[in-house]
Design a protein around this motif. Structure first.
Motif, PDB file in Angstrom:
ATOM      1  N   ASP A  39      30.018 -10.100  55.726  1.00  0.00           N
ATOM      2  CA  ASP A  39      30.795  -8.892  55.426  1.00  0.00           C
ATOM      3  C   ASP A  39      31.770  -8.537  56.553  1.00  0.00           C
ATOM      4  OD1 ASP A  39      29.046  -8.058  57.340  1.00  0.00           O
ATOM      5  OD2 ASP A  39      28.252  -6.352  56.215  1.00  0.00           O
ATOM      6  N   LEU A  40      32.027  -9.495  57.446  1.00  0.00           N
ATOM      7  CA  LEU A  40      32.993  -9.227  58.520  1.00  0.00           C
ATOM      8  C   LEU A  40      34.378  -8.945  57.943  1.00  0.00           C
ATOM      9  CD1 LEU A  40      32.127 -11.867  61.271  1.00  0.00           C
ATOM     10  CD2 LEU A  40      31.716  -9.400  61.297  1.00  0.00           C
ATOM     11  N   MET A  41      34.721  -9.679  56.888  1.00  0.00           N
ATOM     12  CA  MET A  41      36.061  -9.546  56.309  1.00  0.00           C
ATOM     13  C   MET A  41      36.034  -8.948  54.898  1.00  0.00           C
ATOM     14  SD  MET A  41      37.694 -11.297  58.748  1.00  0.00           S
ATOM     15  CE  MET A  41      37.228 -12.926  59.276  1.00  0.00           C
ATOM     16  N   THR A  42      34.881  -8.936  54.263  1.00  0.00           N
ATOM     17  CA  THR A  42      34.780  -8.530  52.850  1.00  0.00           C
ATOM     18  C   THR A  42      33.721  -7.429  52.732  1.00  0.00           C
ATOM     19  OG1 THR A  42      35.116 -10.861  52.322  1.00  0.00           O
ATOM     20  CG2 THR A  42      34.416  -9.458  50.511  1.00  0.00           C
ATOM     21  N   PRO A  43      34.069  -6.302  52.099  1.00  0.00           N
ATOM     22  CA  PRO A  43      33.047  -5.234  51.953  1.00  0.00           C
ATOM     23  C   PRO A  43      31.843  -5.749  51.156  1.00  0.00           C
ATOM     24  CG  PRO A  43      35.226  -4.492  51.205  1.00  0.00           C
ATOM     25  CD  PRO A  43      35.343  -5.953  51.477  1.00  0.00           C
ATOM     26  N   TYR A  44      30.657  -5.320  51.548  1.00  0.00           N
ATOM     27  CA  TYR A  44      29.431  -5.817  50.917  1.00  0.00           C
ATOM     28  C   TYR A  44      29.400  -5.496  49.417  1.00  0.00           C
ATOM     29  CZ  TYR A  44      24.432  -6.775  50.248  1.00  0.00           C
ATOM     30  OH  TYR A  44      23.235  -7.260  49.801  1.00  0.00           O
ATOM     31  N   ASP A  45      29.949  -4.355  49.020  1.00  0.00           N
ATOM     32  CA  ASP A  45      29.958  -4.015  47.585  1.00  0.00           C
ATOM     33  C   ASP A  45      30.729  -5.061  46.774  1.00  0.00           C
ATOM     34  OD1 ASP A  45      28.398  -1.836  47.688  1.00  0.00           O
ATOM     35  OD2 ASP A  45      30.050  -0.379  47.779  1.00  0.00           O
ATOM     36  N   LEU A  46      31.823  -5.566  47.352  1.00  0.00           N
ATOM     37  CA  LEU A  46      32.622  -6.592  46.657  1.00  0.00           C
ATOM     38  C   LEU A  46      31.855  -7.922  46.611  1.00  0.00           C
ATOM     39  CD1 LEU A  46      35.220  -7.478  45.289  1.00  0.00           C
ATOM     40  CD2 LEU A  46      36.263  -7.780  47.547  1.00  0.00           C
ATOM     41  N   ILE A  47      31.152  -8.222  47.686  1.00  0.00           N
ATOM     42  CA  ILE A  47      30.331  -9.452  47.708  1.00  0.00           C
ATOM     43  C   ILE A  47      29.294  -9.384  46.581  1.00  0.00           C
ATOM     44  CG2 ILE A  47      28.622 -10.776  49.035  1.00  0.00           C
ATOM     45  CD1 ILE A  47      30.075  -9.818  51.605  1.00  0.00           C
ATOM     46  N   LYS A  48      28.603  -8.241  46.488  1.00  0.00           N
ATOM     47  CA  LYS A  48      27.555  -8.094  45.453  1.00  0.00           C
ATOM     48  C   LYS A  48      28.158  -8.171  44.049  1.00  0.00           C
ATOM     49  CE  LYS A  48      25.578  -4.381  47.192  1.00  0.00           C
ATOM     50  NZ  LYS A  48      24.646  -3.251  47.413  1.00  0.00           N
ATOM     51  N   LYS A  49      29.340  -7.611  43.882  1.00  0.00           N
ATOM     52  CA  LYS A  49      30.013  -7.666  42.572  1.00  0.00           C
ATOM     53  C   LYS A  49      30.311  -9.119  42.197  1.00  0.00           C
ATOM     54  CE  LYS A  49      34.216  -6.085  40.294  1.00  0.00           C
ATOM     55  NZ  LYS A  49      35.468  -5.355  40.480  1.00  0.00           N
ATOM     56  N   ARG A  50      30.810  -9.888  43.180  1.00  0.00           N
ATOM     57  CA  ARG A  50      31.128 -11.293  42.895  1.00  0.00           C
ATOM     58  C   ARG A  50      29.860 -12.081  42.587  1.00  0.00           C
ATOM     59  NH1 ARG A  50      35.867 -11.857  47.501  1.00  0.00           N
ATOM     60  NH2 ARG A  50      37.472 -10.940  46.198  1.00  0.00           N
ATOM     61  N   VAL A  51      28.792 -11.800  43.316  1.00  0.00           N
ATOM     62  CA  VAL A  51      27.519 -12.487  43.056  1.00  0.00           C
ATOM     63  C   VAL A  51      27.058 -12.176  41.637  1.00  0.00           C
ATOM     64  CG1 VAL A  51      25.052 -12.496  43.655  1.00  0.00           C
ATOM     65  CG2 VAL A  51      26.782 -12.625  45.482  1.00  0.00           C
ATOM     66  N   GLU A  52      27.143 -10.910  41.266  1.00  0.00           N
ATOM     67  CA  GLU A  52      26.672 -10.517  39.934  1.00  0.00           C
ATOM     68  C   GLU A  52      27.509 -11.181  38.832  1.00  0.00           C
ATOM     69  OE1 GLU A  52      25.836  -6.396  39.240  1.00  0.00           O
ATOM     70  OE2 GLU A  52      25.330  -6.819  37.130  1.00  0.00           O
ATOM     71  N   LEU A  53      28.846 -11.169  39.004  1.00  0.00           N
ATOM     72  CA  LEU A  53      29.694 -11.751  37.957  1.00  0.00           C
ATOM     73  C   LEU A  53      29.544 -13.272  37.896  1.00  0.00           C
ATOM     74  CD1 LEU A  53      32.819  -9.460  38.349  1.00  0.00           C
ATOM     75  CD2 LEU A  53      31.163  -9.480  36.474  1.00  0.00           C
ATOM     76  N   ALA A  54      29.318 -13.906  39.050  1.00  0.00           N
ATOM     77  CA  ALA A  54      29.090 -15.363  39.055  1.00  0.00           C
ATOM     78  C   ALA A  54      27.773 -15.680  38.351  1.00  0.00           C
ATOM     79  CB  ALA A  54      29.070 -15.887  40.482  1.00  0.00           C
ATOM     80  N   ALA A  55      26.780 -14.831  38.570  1.00  0.00           N
ATOM     81  CA  ALA A  55      25.481 -15.038  37.917  1.00  0.00           C
ATOM     82  C   ALA A  55      25.639 -14.853  36.409  1.00  0.00           C
ATOM     83  CB  ALA A  55      24.457 -14.058  38.479  1.00  0.00           C
ATOM     84  N   GLN A  56      26.340 -13.803  36.038  1.00  0.00           N
ATOM     85  CA  GLN A  56      26.581 -13.524  34.629  1.00  0.00           C
ATOM     86  C   GLN A  56      27.364 -14.657  33.977  1.00  0.00           C
ATOM     87  OE1 GLN A  56      28.423  -9.698  34.342  1.00  0.00           O
ATOM     88  NE2 GLN A  56      28.406  -9.703  32.120  1.00  0.00           N
TER      89      GLN A  56
END
Ligand code: SAH
Length: 242
Positions: free
Chosen positions: A131-148
């Motif tokens: 999360d140095l460059m990317t907000p953690y909320d956006l990381i979690k969103k990408r993880v969720e959409l990739a999983a979906q």
């Protein structure tokens, strides 16, 4: 007239570098890189000038490489592929009239994939948990959409001391969409000294064995294990029914 090569040196062991990467390193007068990565290619460096920057930040390192390349042949190195969480983007953003060429390398997911079997045979994506460059909320969103979306997911920068809970939280998000029995490959130091390979499942994943030298590859809904290898089917068998 100088030139700057932005070189992906592959996962670490010199035999996993491309022939082109070997060649441009041999041709270069100055090698710029993070101290630890310079160590990986030490046997190739002879008495070349080395600009190793343990303490310096990425921006300063890129600026130094660009400055040096005005009248010298210079390599700035990244591990894996320089264009995947490496130095290529920043160099191209900062460059003015310097000549720059990006030389690709074997990225960590390919290196780890080869050791695990063939987990990346179908649509897959890379997500960095840093999360140095990317907000953690956006990381979690990408993880969720990739999983979906049922992508095979390669997690780069999966765990560090400052954010030791992120991997667990992201695995929990993925488990909302994928069976607990889904294969997960954890590879530490792929294709370099200290290599460790662990094949687990989403349910049995113990995040304590994962660190910053590891990559975590999570299978899709079709990924299975055969003879100890992780395979994501491309779907060939289905074709015969058409
Ligand atoms: N440019 C690099 C990635 C740099 S980000 C590449 O293309 O591979 C750093 C992260 O990459 C690490 O935290 C780890 O998740 C992963 N990584 C890099 N080399 C690795 C290796 N040999 N084995 C396992 N993971 C690796």
């Amino acid at each position: 007239m100088g030139k700057l090569y932005v070189v992906g040196i592959g996962p670490g062991g010199v035999e996993h570098m491309t022939v082109k990467a070997h060649r441009v390193i041999a041709e270069s007068e100055i090698i710029v890189g993070y101290t630890k990565y310079i160590e990986f290619i030490k046997p190739l460096l002879g008495d070349k000038e080395i600009y190793s920057t343990g303490m310096m930040g990425e921006v300063e390192r890129c600026e130094a490489a660009l400055r040096l390349s005005k009248d010298k042949i210079v390599c700035i190195i990244s591990t894996g592929d320089a264009g995947i969480y490496g130095m290529a983007g920043l160099i191209l953003e900062l460059k003015k009239d310097e000549e720059v060429e990006v030389v690709p390398g074997v990225t960590a997911s390919s290196a780890a994939g080869s050791l695990l079997g063939a987990p990346l045979m179908h649509d897959n994506c890379n997500i960095s948990l840093s999360d140095l460059m990317t907000p953690y909320d956006l990381i979690k969103k990408r993880v969720e959409l990739a999983a979906q979306g049922d992508f095979v997911i390669s997690l780069y920068n999966p765990r560090s001391k400052g954010r030791s809970n992120y991997l667990r939280e992201c695995v929990d998000i993925i488990r909302m969409y994928r069976a607990g029995s889904t294969p997960v490959g954890i590879v530490k130091n792929a294709l370099r000294e200290g290599e460790e390979i662990n094949l687990v499942t989403l349910n049995s994943l113990n995040e304590n064995i994962v660190d910053m030298f590891s990559i975590v590859i999570i299978g899709n809904s079709k990924t299975f294990i055969k003879d100890g290898k992780m395979i994501t089917p491309r779907g060939y068998e289905n074709k015969t029914t058409y």
